[in-house]
Scaffold this motif. Structure first.
Motif, PDB file in Angstrom:
ATOM      1  N   UNK A 170     -16.012   6.651  10.663  1.00 20.01           N
ATOM      2  CA  UNK A 170     -14.719   7.233  10.297  1.00 20.01           C
ATOM      3  C   UNK A 170     -13.781   6.169   9.729  1.00 20.01           C
ATOM      4  N   UNK A 171     -13.886   4.943  10.215  1.00 18.18           N
ATOM      5  CA  UNK A 171     -13.003   3.886   9.719  1.00 18.18           C
ATOM      6  C   UNK A 171     -13.383   3.433   8.311  1.00 18.18           C
ATOM      7  N   UNK A 172     -14.636   3.686   7.907  1.00 17.54           N
ATOM      8  CA  UNK A 172     -15.088   3.309   6.568  1.00 17.54           C
ATOM      9  C   UNK A 172     -14.530   4.259   5.522  1.00 17.54           C
TER      10      UNK A 172
ATOM     11  N   UNK B  11       0.830  -1.198   0.000  1.00 16.31           N
ATOM     12  CA  UNK B  11       0.000   0.000   0.000  1.00 16.31           C
ATOM     13  C   UNK B  11       0.867   1.252   0.000  1.00 16.31           C
ATOM     14  N   UNK B  12       1.927   1.251   0.778  1.00 15.66           N
ATOM     15  CA  UNK B  12       2.811   2.412   0.824  1.00 15.66           C
ATOM     16  C   UNK B  12       3.456   2.654  -0.534  1.00 15.66           C
ATOM     17  N   UNK B  13       3.867   1.594  -1.216  1.00 14.89           N
ATOM     18  CA  UNK B  13       4.426   1.747  -2.566  1.00 14.89           C
ATOM     19  C   UNK B  13       3.378   2.311  -3.524  1.00 14.89           C
TER      20      UNK B  13
ATOM     21  N   UNK C  76      -5.825   1.973   3.720  1.00 11.30           N
ATOM     22  CA  UNK C  76      -4.904   2.147   4.839  1.00 11.30           C
ATOM     23  C   UNK C  76      -5.616   2.130   6.178  1.00 11.30           C
ATOM     24  N   UNK C  77      -6.749   2.800   6.256  1.00 11.44           N
ATOM     25  CA  UNK C  77      -7.533   2.825   7.498  1.00 11.44           C
ATOM     26  C   UNK C  77      -8.034   1.428   7.840  1.00 11.44           C
ATOM     27  N   UNK C  78      -8.516   0.709   6.846  1.00 12.68           N
ATOM     28  CA  UNK C  78      -9.012  -0.649   7.071  1.00 12.68           C
ATOM     29  C   UNK C  78      -7.884  -1.552   7.556  1.00 12.68           C
TER      30      UNK C  78
END
Length: 114
Positions: free
Chosen positions: A92-94, A36-38, A52-54
């Protein structure tokens, strides 16, 4: 779960699940976080941020389950919390969507304050 309620077979099965969670699942989550960071470095969009949040939530949940299994206790304290506060935190997490959450009743529920 106290020592009296968990036999040796149950304890071994719990330890095996804990090992899988702490090693295999956390390794998978770290690999996905790296990927994900890449992707974030090449593209910046809301779907990557939502992912990222998930992933952060999955990592926290996994850590809580491992703690619970290893300590044979609750991961946190049970405390009264408003349903509206829980709904807002979950929303908020969604991430961003076109919908808007609404809580019809202002109920208080018991939650693990972890």
């Amino acid at each position: 779960m106290g020592d009296d309620s968990c036999g040796d077979g149950d304890r071994e099965a719990l330890e095996e699940v804990t090992q899988v969670l702490s090693h295999d699942l956390l390794n998978l989550l770290m690999t996905v976080q790296s990927s994900l960071e890449l992707a974030r470095r090449q593209h910046d969009n809301e779907y990557l941020e939502r992912t990222g949040v998930i992933l952060e939530n999955a990592e926290e949940l996994t850590d809580d389950i491992i703690t619970l299994a290893r300590t044979d206790e609750q991961a946190g304290n049970i405390e009264p919390t408003s349903l509206e506060a829980v709904t807002e935190q979950a929303w908020r997490s969604v991430g961003h969507t076109d919908a808007t959450p609404q809580v019809a009743d202002s109920a208080v529920i018991e939650v693990n304050g972890g």
